[in-house]
Design a protein around this motif. Structure first.
Motif, PDB file in Angstrom:
ATOM      1  N   ALA A   1       0.840  -1.199   0.000  1.00 18.16           N
ATOM      2  CA  ALA A   1       0.000   0.000   0.000  1.00 18.16           C
ATOM      3  C   ALA A   1       0.876   1.250   0.000  1.00 18.16           C
ATOM      4  CB  ALA A   1      -0.914  -0.004   1.225  1.00 18.16           C
ATOM      5  N   ARG A   2       0.360   2.314  -0.593  1.00 19.84           N
ATOM      6  CA  ARG A   2       1.098   3.580  -0.635  1.00 19.84           C
ATOM      7  C   ARG A   2       0.201   4.730  -0.181  1.00 19.84           C
ATOM      8  NH1 ARG A   2       5.013   3.605  -6.059  1.00 19.84           N
ATOM      9  NH2 ARG A   2       5.483   1.355  -6.035  1.00 19.84           N
ATOM     10  N   VAL A   3       0.787   5.619   0.600  1.00 18.79           N
ATOM     11  CA  VAL A   3       0.159   6.884   0.960  1.00 18.79           C
ATOM     12  C   VAL A   3       0.987   7.975   0.302  1.00 18.79           C
ATOM     13  CG1 VAL A   3      -0.489   8.458   2.829  1.00 18.79           C
ATOM     14  CG2 VAL A   3      -0.617   5.967   3.172  1.00 18.79           C
ATOM     15  N   VAL A   4       0.358   8.779  -0.552  1.00 17.11           N
ATOM     16  CA  VAL A   4       1.056   9.864  -1.235  1.00 17.11           C
ATOM     17  C   VAL A   4       0.476  11.190  -0.767  1.00 17.11           C
ATOM     18  CG1 VAL A   4       1.720  10.870  -3.444  1.00 17.11           C
ATOM     19  CG2 VAL A   4       1.438   8.385  -3.242  1.00 17.11           C
ATOM     20  N   THR A   5       1.325  11.994  -0.159  1.00 13.48           N
ATOM     21  CA  THR A   5       0.909  13.269   0.422  1.00 13.48           C
ATOM     22  C   THR A   5       1.379  14.418  -0.458  1.00 13.48           C
ATOM     23  OG1 THR A   5       1.088  12.319   2.639  1.00 13.48           O
ATOM     24  CG2 THR A   5       1.048  14.712   2.482  1.00 13.48           C
ATOM     25  N   LEU A   6       0.477  15.326  -0.773  1.00 16.42           N
ATOM     26  CA  LEU A   6       0.812  16.467  -1.620  1.00 16.42           C
ATOM     27  C   LEU A   6       1.430  17.590  -0.807  1.00 16.42           C
ATOM     28  CD1 LEU A   6       0.312  17.003  -4.745  1.00 16.42           C
ATOM     29  CD2 LEU A   6      -0.642  14.921  -3.763  1.00 16.42           C
ATOM     30  N   SER A   7       2.640  17.949  -1.177  1.00 18.10           N
ATOM     31  CA  SER A   7       3.298  19.095  -0.567  1.00 18.10           C
ATOM     32  C   SER A   7       3.359  20.210  -1.606  1.00 18.10           C
ATOM     33  CB  SER A   7       4.683  18.703  -0.045  1.00 18.10           C
ATOM     34  OG  SER A   7       5.261  19.765   0.694  1.00 18.10           O
ATOM     35  N   SER A   8       4.345  21.072  -1.497  1.00 20.35           N
ATOM     36  CA  SER A   8       4.439  22.235  -2.381  1.00 20.35           C
ATOM     37  C   SER A   8       5.845  22.804  -2.299  1.00 20.35           C
ATOM     38  CB  SER A   8       3.427  23.299  -1.940  1.00 20.35           C
ATOM     39  OG  SER A   8       3.707  24.554  -2.522  1.00 20.35           O
ATOM     40  N   LEU A   9       6.253  23.500  -3.349  1.00 21.91           N
ATOM     41  CA  LEU A   9       7.507  24.252  -3.282  1.00 21.91           C
ATOM     42  C   LEU A   9       7.505  25.209  -2.095  1.00 21.91           C
ATOM     43  CD1 LEU A   9       8.038  25.131  -7.050  1.00 21.91           C
ATOM     44  CD2 LEU A   9       9.578  23.753  -5.645  1.00 21.91           C
ATOM     45  N   ALA A  10       6.315  25.629  -1.689  1.00 25.61           N
ATOM     46  CA  ALA A  10       6.190  26.574  -0.572  1.00 25.61           C
ATOM     47  C   ALA A  10       6.733  26.013   0.732  1.00 25.61           C
ATOM     48  CB  ALA A  10       4.727  26.979  -0.387  1.00 25.61           C
ATOM     49  N   HIS A  11       6.835  24.688   0.833  1.00 28.38           N
ATOM     50  CA  HIS A  11       7.307  24.101   2.090  1.00 28.38           C
ATOM     51  C   HIS A  11       8.699  24.605   2.456  1.00 28.38           C
ATOM     52  CE1 HIS A  11      10.136  21.344   0.059  1.00 28.38           C
ATOM     53  NE2 HIS A  11      10.650  21.189   1.255  1.00 28.38           N
ATOM     54  N   LYS A  12       9.464  25.016   1.427  1.00 24.70           N
ATOM     55  CA  LYS A  12      10.847  25.435   1.666  1.00 24.70           C
ATOM     56  C   LYS A  12      10.941  26.696   2.520  1.00 24.70           C
ATOM     57  CE  LYS A  12      12.716  23.198  -2.461  1.00 24.70           C
ATOM     58  NZ  LYS A  12      13.502  23.340  -3.699  1.00 24.70           N
ATOM     59  N   THR A  13       9.887  27.488   2.540  1.00 21.23           N
ATOM     60  CA  THR A  13       9.878  28.680   3.391  1.00 21.23           C
ATOM     61  C   THR A  13       9.084  28.446   4.675  1.00 21.23           C
ATOM     62  OG1 THR A  13       7.902  29.628   2.340  1.00 21.23           O
ATOM     63  CG2 THR A  13      10.038  30.159   1.355  1.00 21.23           C
TER      64      THR A  13
ATOM     65  N   LEU B   1       6.597   3.124   9.758  1.00 24.28           N
ATOM     66  CA  LEU B   1       6.330   1.907   8.998  1.00 24.28           C
ATOM     67  C   LEU B   1       7.565   0.998   9.000  1.00 24.28           C
ATOM     68  CD1 LEU B   1       4.463   3.415   5.908  1.00 24.28           C
ATOM     69  CD2 LEU B   1       3.438   1.974   7.672  1.00 24.28           C
ATOM     70  N   ASP B   2       8.729   1.604   8.796  1.00 18.60           N
ATOM     71  CA  ASP B   2       9.967   0.832   8.795  1.00 18.60           C
ATOM     72  C   ASP B   2      10.207   0.184  10.159  1.00 18.60           C
ATOM     73  OD1 ASP B   2      10.479   1.483   6.154  1.00 18.60           O
ATOM     74  OD2 ASP B   2      11.833   3.142   6.646  1.00 18.60           O
ATOM     75  N   SER B   3       9.995   0.949  11.218  1.00 17.00           N
ATOM     76  CA  SER B   3      10.226   0.430  12.572  1.00 17.00           C
ATOM     77  C   SER B   3       9.287  -0.730  12.894  1.00 17.00           C
ATOM     78  CB  SER B   3      10.040   1.540  13.605  1.00 17.00           C
ATOM     79  OG  SER B   3      11.030   2.542  13.446  1.00 17.00           O
ATOM     80  N   ALA B   4       8.072  -0.658  12.360  1.00 22.31           N
ATOM     81  CA  ALA B   4       7.075  -1.694  12.638  1.00 22.31           C
ATOM     82  C   ALA B   4       7.150  -2.866  11.659  1.00 22.31           C
ATOM     83  CB  ALA B   4       5.673  -1.086  12.598  1.00 22.31           C
ATOM     84  N   GLY B   5       7.986  -2.731  10.641  1.00 20.43           N
ATOM     85  CA  GLY B   5       8.115  -3.793   9.652  1.00 20.43           C
ATOM     86  C   GLY B   5       6.881  -3.973   8.794  1.00 20.43           C
ATOM     87  N   ILE B   6       6.172  -2.890   8.547  1.00 16.41           N
ATOM     88  CA  ILE B   6       4.939  -2.952   7.757  1.00 16.41           C
ATOM     89  C   ILE B   6       5.256  -2.747   6.274  1.00 16.41           C
ATOM     90  CG2 ILE B   6       2.711  -1.826   7.324  1.00 16.41           C
ATOM     91  CD1 ILE B   6       2.614  -1.208  10.315  1.00 16.41           C
ATOM     92  N   ASN B   7       4.691  -3.590   5.434  1.00 13.55           N
ATOM     93  CA  ASN B   7       4.932  -3.546   4.001  1.00 13.55           C
ATOM     94  C   ASN B   7       4.043  -2.488   3.341  1.00 13.55           C
ATOM     95  OD1 ASN B   7       5.686  -4.126   1.380  1.00 13.55           O
ATOM     96  ND2 ASN B   7       4.406  -5.945   1.213  1.00 13.55           N
ATOM     97  N   ALA B   8       4.385  -1.250   3.577  1.00 22.88           N
ATOM     98  CA  ALA B   8       3.650  -0.119   2.997  1.00 22.88           C
ATOM     99  C   ALA B   8       4.627   1.035   2.854  1.00 22.88           C
ATOM    100  CB  ALA B   8       2.474   0.276   3.882  1.00 22.88           C
TER     101      ALA B   8
END
Length: 306
Positions: free
Chosen positions: A146-158, A196-203
């Protein structure tokens, strides 16, 4: 697996049998994302707050993809209760969730609050999606890859996470608050992947940004700025179809890895083919990310245990 140097929807693998949710699927980047996923044979849930606009989007997709498997489930990201109702309805109907595309957002509105009293950009862009992921996590963690894709923005840099001003208690600057919300989205993706990595979850948790894309995000700009926004975006940026490609690469590239961030390849990431890009140093602050997670649990009233 070979990394797709020249990513395209046509060469991406089929998503037949997979279930995808796209928030804000009725227009702009969300619509183009939903359309592309429908082309790849995924079952696509159009998560929208406006039923009529969602129906229009669904019908438009069906014209392009007559056999598309689509469903509308209403969600209002201004309301945690609405998010909970969406998650409950989805969970009753489906026993897996392969792709959660957290696309919906608002940019620089006048100072307003959500139904739960949160500053609207922080509440809609970030906090509602944090809550949605939490509520759907039982399905995500039992769905292989499974994948979760979160939308960010160039604005995050400020951006900067101002814990003492999350609800604009000490003043409201539209741009700073927008940048904060998009930085929060990115930090959430990184922190989710670490857990997810710490829990060993395949996502996987990934993030993306569309560059400078002609969307309806400019709706709250002052009239003179709004009249320039779309023409300028079209001139130096890219349309929504191309702006959605970083999101789609994060969702569909078989060689993508958790924690990666995608954006346009061109000058200053304004436009271009979707590639892995770098985020700001602030986005990798582990202490702030841990605190943000805890604060988000407190604000939504639900522990998020991975």
């Amino acid at each position: 697996m070979i990394f797709m140097i020249n990513f395209s929807i046509e060469t991406a693998p089929s998503q037949k049998g997979k279930i995808a949710i796209v928030t804000g699927a009725n227009s702009g980047l969300g619509y183009e994302t939903a359309l592309a996923l429908a082309r790849k044979e995924a079952t696509v849930i159009l998560a929208s707050r406006d039923l009529n606009k969602a129906k229009d989007a669904l019908n438009k997709i069906l014209i392009e993809v007559p056999k598309a498997d689509l469903e509308i489930i209403l969600i209002d990201l201004n309301s945690l209760q609405s998010v909970e109702e969406f998650a409950a309805e989805f969970s009753k109907k489906y026993d897996r969730l392969d792709l959660l595309i957290e696309n919906a957002g608002i940019m620089m509105p006048p100072l307003t609050t959500t139904k739960d009293g949160f500053e609207s950009q922080f509440g809609v862009n970030y906090l509602a999606h944090f809550h949605l992921t939490n509520l759907l996590f039982p399905l995500l963690k039992i769905t292989p890859n499974a994948r979760v894709v979160t939308l960010s923005s160039l604005a995050h840099k400020t951006g900067k996470i101002s814990f003492d001003n999350l609800n604009a208690e000490k003043g409201y600057d539209k741009w700073s608050v927008y940048a904060q919300s998009k930085l929060a989205c990115m930090m959430f993706a990184y922190e989710l992947q670490r857990r997810l990595d710490s829990a060993g979850i395949n996502a996987m948790a990934l993030s993306a940004h569309p560059g400078f894309s002609a969307t309806n995000l400019g709706a709250f700009l002052p009239s003179i700025a709004s009249s320039l926004f779309s023409p300028l975006a079209s001139l130096i940026g890219q349309d929504s179809k191309h702006g959605a490609l970083p999101t789609l690469r994060a969702a569909l590239d078989p060689a993508a890895k958790g924690g990666e961030y995608y954006g346009p390849s061109g000058f200053r990431e304004v436009k271009g083919a979707p590639v892995k890009v770098r985020s700001s140093s602030k986005s990798h602050d582990l202490g702030v990310a841990t605190k943000l997670w805890s604060v988000s649990e407190e604000l939504t009233g639900k522990k998020f245990e991975v």
